[in-house]
Design an enzyme around this catalytic site. Structure first.
Site, PDB file in Angstrom:
ATOM      1  N   LEU A   1       9.562 -76.218 -92.270  1.00 43.79           N
ATOM      2  CA  LEU A   1       8.592 -76.006 -91.321  1.00 43.79           C
ATOM      3  C   LEU A   1       8.157 -74.348 -91.542  1.00 43.79           C
ATOM      4  O   LEU A   1       9.103 -73.551 -91.426  1.00 43.79           O
ATOM      5  CB  LEU A   1       8.652 -76.095 -89.984  1.00 43.79           C
ATOM      6  CG  LEU A   1       9.290 -77.446 -89.249  1.00 43.79           C
ATOM      7  CD1 LEU A   1       9.653 -77.321 -87.871  1.00 43.79           C
ATOM      8  CD2 LEU A   1       8.500 -78.543 -89.691  1.00 43.79           C
ATOM      9  N   LYS A   2       6.983 -74.235 -91.697  1.00 40.98           N
ATOM     10  CA  LYS A   2       6.175 -72.876 -91.853  1.00 40.98           C
ATOM     11  C   LYS A   2       6.183 -72.421 -90.333  1.00 40.98           C
ATOM     12  O   LYS A   2       5.777 -73.053 -89.511  1.00 40.98           O
ATOM     13  CB  LYS A   2       4.627 -72.678 -92.399  1.00 40.98           C
ATOM     14  CG  LYS A   2       4.937 -73.306 -93.951  1.00 40.98           C
ATOM     15  CD  LYS A   2       5.489 -72.079 -94.735  1.00 40.98           C
ATOM     16  CE  LYS A   2       5.248 -72.363 -96.306  1.00 40.98           C
ATOM     17  NZ  LYS A   2       5.872 -71.306 -97.229  1.00 40.98           N
ATOM     18  N   ASP A  45      10.635 -71.469 -92.461  1.00 42.20           N
ATOM     19  CA  ASP A  45      10.324 -70.448 -93.415  1.00 42.20           C
ATOM     20  C   ASP A  45       9.006 -69.457 -92.715  1.00 42.20           C
ATOM     21  O   ASP A  45       8.069 -70.007 -92.384  1.00 42.20           O
ATOM     22  CB  ASP A  45       9.536 -71.069 -94.843  1.00 42.20           C
ATOM     23  CG  ASP A  45       9.185 -70.108 -95.870  1.00 42.20           C
ATOM     24  OD1 ASP A  45       9.466 -68.748 -95.511  1.00 42.20           O
ATOM     25  OD2 ASP A  45       8.753 -70.483 -96.620  1.00 42.20           O
ATOM     26  N   ASN A  80       8.018 -66.371 -94.150  1.00 43.68           N
ATOM     27  CA  ASN A  80       7.281 -65.771 -95.139  1.00 43.68           C
ATOM     28  C   ASN A  80       7.087 -64.381 -94.805  1.00 43.68           C
ATOM     29  O   ASN A  80       6.128 -63.614 -94.997  1.00 43.68           O
ATOM     30  CB  ASN A  80       5.853 -66.419 -95.477  1.00 43.68           C
ATOM     31  CG  ASN A  80       6.094 -67.748 -96.084  1.00 43.68           C
ATOM     32  OD1 ASN A  80       5.664 -68.773 -95.306  1.00 43.68           O
ATOM     33  ND2 ASN A  80       6.213 -67.839 -97.206  1.00 43.68           N
ATOM     34  N   GLU A 105      14.305 -68.939 -93.516  1.00 41.31           N
ATOM     35  CA  GLU A 105      13.902 -68.422 -94.624  1.00 41.31           C
ATOM     36  C   GLU A 105      12.933 -66.922 -94.493  1.00 41.31           C
ATOM     37  O   GLU A 105      12.055 -67.314 -93.937  1.00 41.31           O
ATOM     38  CB  GLU A 105      13.433 -69.606 -95.614  1.00 41.31           C
ATOM     39  CG  GLU A 105      12.922 -69.001 -96.928  1.00 41.31           C
ATOM     40  CD  GLU A 105      12.198 -70.269 -97.556  1.00 41.31           C
ATOM     41  OE1 GLU A 105      12.689 -71.451 -97.573  1.00 41.31           O
ATOM     42  OE2 GLU A 105      11.307 -69.991 -98.493  1.00 41.31           O
ATOM     43  N   ASP A 139      13.635 -65.995-100.168  1.00 39.39           N
ATOM     44  CA  ASP A 139      12.806 -66.268-100.908  1.00 39.39           C
ATOM     45  C   ASP A 139      12.119 -65.334-101.502  1.00 39.39           C
ATOM     46  O   ASP A 139      12.424 -64.903-102.922  1.00 39.39           O
ATOM     47  CB  ASP A 139      11.601 -67.405-100.166  1.00 39.39           C
ATOM     48  CG  ASP A 139      10.665 -68.038-101.374  1.00 39.39           C
ATOM     49  OD1 ASP A 139      10.674 -67.615-102.439  1.00 39.39           O
ATOM     50  OD2 ASP A 139       9.948 -68.586-100.609  1.00 39.39           O
ATOM     51  N   LYS A 186      12.494 -69.540-107.240  1.00 39.36           N
ATOM     52  CA  LYS A 186      11.551 -70.081-107.761  1.00 39.36           C
ATOM     53  C   LYS A 186      11.438 -69.701-109.065  1.00 39.36           C
ATOM     54  O   LYS A 186      11.364 -68.489-109.661  1.00 39.36           O
ATOM     55  CB  LYS A 186      10.555 -69.645-107.282  1.00 39.36           C
ATOM     56  CG  LYS A 186      10.314 -70.148-105.660  1.00 39.36           C
ATOM     57  CD  LYS A 186       9.107 -69.730-104.965  1.00 39.36           C
ATOM     58  CE  LYS A 186       8.901 -70.410-103.478  1.00 39.36           C
ATOM     59  NZ  LYS A 186       8.213 -69.797-102.674  1.00 39.36           N
TER      60      LYS A 186
HETATM   61 MG    MG Z   1       9.457 -69.344 -98.682  1.00 37.55          MG
END
Ligand code: MG
Length: 404
Positions: free
Chosen positions: A173-174, A199, A201, A229, A254, A278
């Site tokens: 989930l953001k 996440d 960000n 995250e 991340d 990534k």
């Molecule tokens: Mg991320």
């Protein structure tokens, strides 16, 4: 391999639905594709850059400029220096990546590596999985639920249901300040056994006294999350280490992981308890393999993160998700779930696992029909001392026009 053709294309794609994050909304999804021909064999590479970039990743136009102005010219120069033969990928990486290069350069290089490796593997009849020694035929995958318009919990719950119904092994989930505890509590209540992670960000920080206070994230400890995250800014390793001490939930990084060296620094600082790796950002397939080895050696759980790739780079990510160090489900769901049109579609599949690409090459090649519809600009390069089959019809023109 003798390099014969190089072509960079800008393909203007769109997401099926907008995806909200703490840093903005993703809607358009232009993708830069690199096409090479070596010894008569075509190979394709894809660049992960998003339209507006992220906190640390460059926007699409920046990577386009890097590719056409620097990285591809260096590829041609290095190849010309060997009489038209492409140097080995390790030597070529050294030639194409400036010593002071950062994430933008690594992102551009990753697409070159992918294209050349794709051509070599197709020519050899080898799939990427065999090349990397990945024995798995399928990998579990995770889905991502963005921040819904107007913070509507019902919209989020139906999106999570859609992801679960599609077979995802976990959902990410953001979250953002003001959209964290409530949505997580609602999803956990409706999906008590779901593997769930969040996440942020980079939207929180320590020491504030408002919604963005990272201390508040301790309230997520009771929901059985796999990890939180990137709670704070990418450069704040100390803050992440402090938070990792205070939370029961594991702290994942991340955006902080722009290179293998970044990963090693974050692990040494105690700031990275789970790694989102990534390949596009780390510098490609080889670099992802190195990062996975670092995680495996340190016992750090890790997963492959995505950038809304087409089927080409998603197939690469799915294969990489089968490496031994990648212990958690990655962002390797089928592109049909988020792209309005996928230029490199996978064969249809069912079930909870994503098939690892088993045909020669790194993944499905883009189709000329979709490229013709959505390609907005193309840069073709003169390859010095090239040997080109000029037989009429030997290669159909795949793109509408050229900028040079
Ligand atoms: Mg991320």
């Amino acid at each position: 391999m003798h390099l014969e053709e190089v072509e960079v294309s800008w393909v203007d794609l769109a997401l099926r639905a907008e995806v909200g994050t703490s840093g903005g909304v993703h809607g358009r999804r232009p993708v830069v594709l690199l096409r090479v021909v070596c010894d008569g064999q075509e190979g394709w590479g894809e660049c992960g850059a998003l339209l507006q970039g992220t906190l640390v990743d460059p926007p699409t136009d920046r990577v386009w400029d890097l590719l056409v102005d620097h990285v591809v010219p260096r590829l041609l120069q290095a190849t010309q220096g060997q009489g038209g033969e492409v140097p080995g990928l390790h030597d070529l990486a050294a030639a194409c990546l400036p010593a002071d290069g950062g994430v933008p350069q690594r992102m551009a290089w990753a697409s070159v590596e992918m294209a050349l490796l794709d051509a070599a593997l197709r020519r050899a009849g080898d799939p990427l999985a065999r090349h990397l020694g990945v024995p798995r035929t399928t990998v579990p995958y995770g889905g991502v639920a963005g921040i819904p318009d107007h913070h509507t919990v019902a919209t989020l719950l139906s999106e999570v249901q859609r992801i679960v119904d599609a077979g995802a092994a976990r959902v990410r989930l953001k979250i953002a300040p003001g959209w964290d505890i409530t949505p997580v509590a609602a999803v956990r209540s409706q999906f008590p056994a779901l593997a769930l992670q969040v996440d942020a960000n980079g939207a929180y920080c320590l020491g504030t006294d408002d919604d963005s206070d990272a201390e508040k994230l301790v309230d997520l400890d009771g929901f059985g999350l796999t990890c939180i995250e990137q709670p704070m800014e990418p450069g704040d390793l100390h803050g992440h280490a402090v938070l990792a001490e205070r939370l029961d939930t594991l702290v994942a990084l991340d955006e902080s992981l722009g290179s293998v060296a970044d990963l090693e620094r974050a692990l040494a600082a105690g700031a990275c308890e789970v790694a989102c790796l990534k390949p596009a950002r780390l510098g490609g397939i080889d670099m992802l393999g190195r990062a996975a080895s670092v995680c495996a050696a340190s016992g750090t759980p890790a997963f492959v993160g995505g950038f809304f790739e087409t089927g080409l780079a998603r197939a690469v990510n799915a294969c990489l998700a089968g490496l031994p160090g990648l212990t958690l489900p990655g962002d390797v769901s089928a592109p049909t779930g988020y792209l309005a049109v996928d230029p490199a579609p996978w064969p249809p599949f069912e079930g909870s696992g994503v098939p690892v690409w088993h045909e020669p090459g790194v993944g499905p090649a883009p189709t000329s029909e979709v490229l013709t519809r959505f390609t907005r600009k193309v840069r073709r390069f003169e390859v010095p001392d090239r040997v080109v089959d000029r037989t009429p019809g030997s290669r159909p023109d795949r793109t509408p026009g050229s900028t040079g």
